[in-house]
Design an enzyme around this catalytic site. Sequence first.
Site, PDB file in Angstrom:
ATOM      1  N   LYS A 190       0.819  -1.028  -0.027  1.00  0.00           N
ATOM      2  CA  LYS A 190       0.111   0.047   0.063  1.00  0.00           C
ATOM      3  C   LYS A 190       0.962   1.165  -0.004  1.00  0.00           C
ATOM      4  O   LYS A 190       1.881   1.369   0.549  1.00  0.00           O
ATOM      5  CB  LYS A 190      -0.830  -0.055   1.198  1.00  0.00           C
ATOM      6  CG  LYS A 190      -1.889   1.089   1.277  1.00  0.00           C
ATOM      7  CD  LYS A 190      -2.557   1.389   2.570  1.00  0.00           C
ATOM      8  CE  LYS A 190      -3.277   2.883   2.638  1.00  0.00           C
ATOM      9  NZ  LYS A 190      -4.078   2.985   3.859  1.00  0.00           N
ATOM     10  N   GLU A 239      -9.079  12.125  11.827  1.00  0.00           N
ATOM     11  CA  GLU A 239      -8.543  10.881  12.286  1.00  0.00           C
ATOM     12  C   GLU A 239      -7.523  11.288  13.626  1.00  0.00           C
ATOM     13  O   GLU A 239      -6.757  12.011  13.749  1.00  0.00           O
ATOM     14  CB  GLU A 239      -7.512  10.611  11.031  1.00  0.00           C
ATOM     15  CG  GLU A 239      -6.650   9.506  11.454  1.00  0.00           C
ATOM     16  CD  GLU A 239      -5.793   8.812  10.217  1.00  0.00           C
ATOM     17  OE1 GLU A 239      -5.041   7.751  10.350  1.00  0.00           O
ATOM     18  OE2 GLU A 239      -6.166   9.325   9.012  1.00  0.00           O
TER      19      GLU A 239
END
Length: 432
Positions: A190, A239
């Site tokens: 990723k 977040e």
Amino acid sequence: MAVEGVDPCAAVFASRLASDRWFCWEQPDREFALAALGVVLEATSRGSRRFRDVARACLLVDAVYDEPPGLPAGAGAVWVGGFAFDPEGGSTSPWSSLAPASLVLPELSVCRSGGETFLTVNALVQPDEDVDLRARALEGRISSLKQSPLPLLDPHPTGRVEIASVRPPDEFERTIAAATDRIGAGEMSKVVLAREVSAISPAAHDVGAVFGALREQFPSCFCFCCGTPEAAFIGASPELLLRRSGASVSTVALAGSTRRSSDPAVDDHLGEQLLRSDKDRREHTIVAERIARLLRPHAVWVEAAPEPEIVKVANIQHMATPIVAQLAEPRSAVELAGILHPTPAVGGEPSAAAASAIAELEQMDRGWYAGPVGWMDATEDGEFCVALRSALIRDREARLYAGVGVVAGSDPATELAETEIKLGALLPLLAE
């Protein structure tokens, strides 16, 4: 001291001088706000040891804290600021007033928590200094605090905001395709790639008005603003990187996103589709597993929710997994931020390969975008968010940032569309 009827962030925006550094942090749904003004001390660093250096500088201050017992976290002496995404980040001129690592002990801080508001004054007093003279100067600083409300957004009556991608959108799509090729070749599993958009206004952007609109539209997010005389880094991040309270640490793995709908049934369906998306689940699992793995060497136990949940904010919904841990030995909030940053939600997996790909493929200076921003108090408790949905504002120019997680099977057009959704948090406010 306890004070009443003060909006911490509004007071700081109304009271700041042109020469001031300032900091605002608010999560309205949690009824928590922290705002700070001025600089007594600053801890700065750069490079791979910057978190350790700053943590040590904050904790080695030979200070006398005259604080009443039982203060909530964030009240009393507090260090505020943030860190660039990259160890040497912020090297280009727009970021020149924000060091790769910078925490400030302010002259004044105002904290609202649990229905109470506290004002803290900090001063660096030399042995031969006239204490009475310094006290009068501090009293003058306190008396200069204003309680004006945050201004409203006021569009320019005739001019138009010029909005442009710093790199063409089709070039960003080619970058995504190049990243998927590297993933297919086994270089990494990723990588998060971001793009930059500029918004140039006919008049200076009103940072206070933008902050007020952010906390109104995104009450569940961490609304932040780190200001200097030259620039302001502002955002509304969903977040949480970490929250430390004594030996307890809380964090959230946040990865995988989709749009919102005004139709509740469609909105719920979109969230359900996100939870069932193989691509998004793989992306999310990478983030959750890395966070837990990083915390385990420092914890008695680490526990993650068995299944991700959907977190909805104004214009987007995310897949989220809460994670909690009990520390095995004392670690300050800043040290913990250094252990966790960058999570695969903003970097990639494995970290070193992703960092190399980001530097080569993005071709931009992220500065503080996707870095930790937040605060730490005198007990080493504190919280840091990941600086997403953010912009760097300098007078008439704003630079906005949005990124996407790329894994095997990522579609360039879909990823580009996701950045447009994320840019939709700030761009409408800066385009007025």
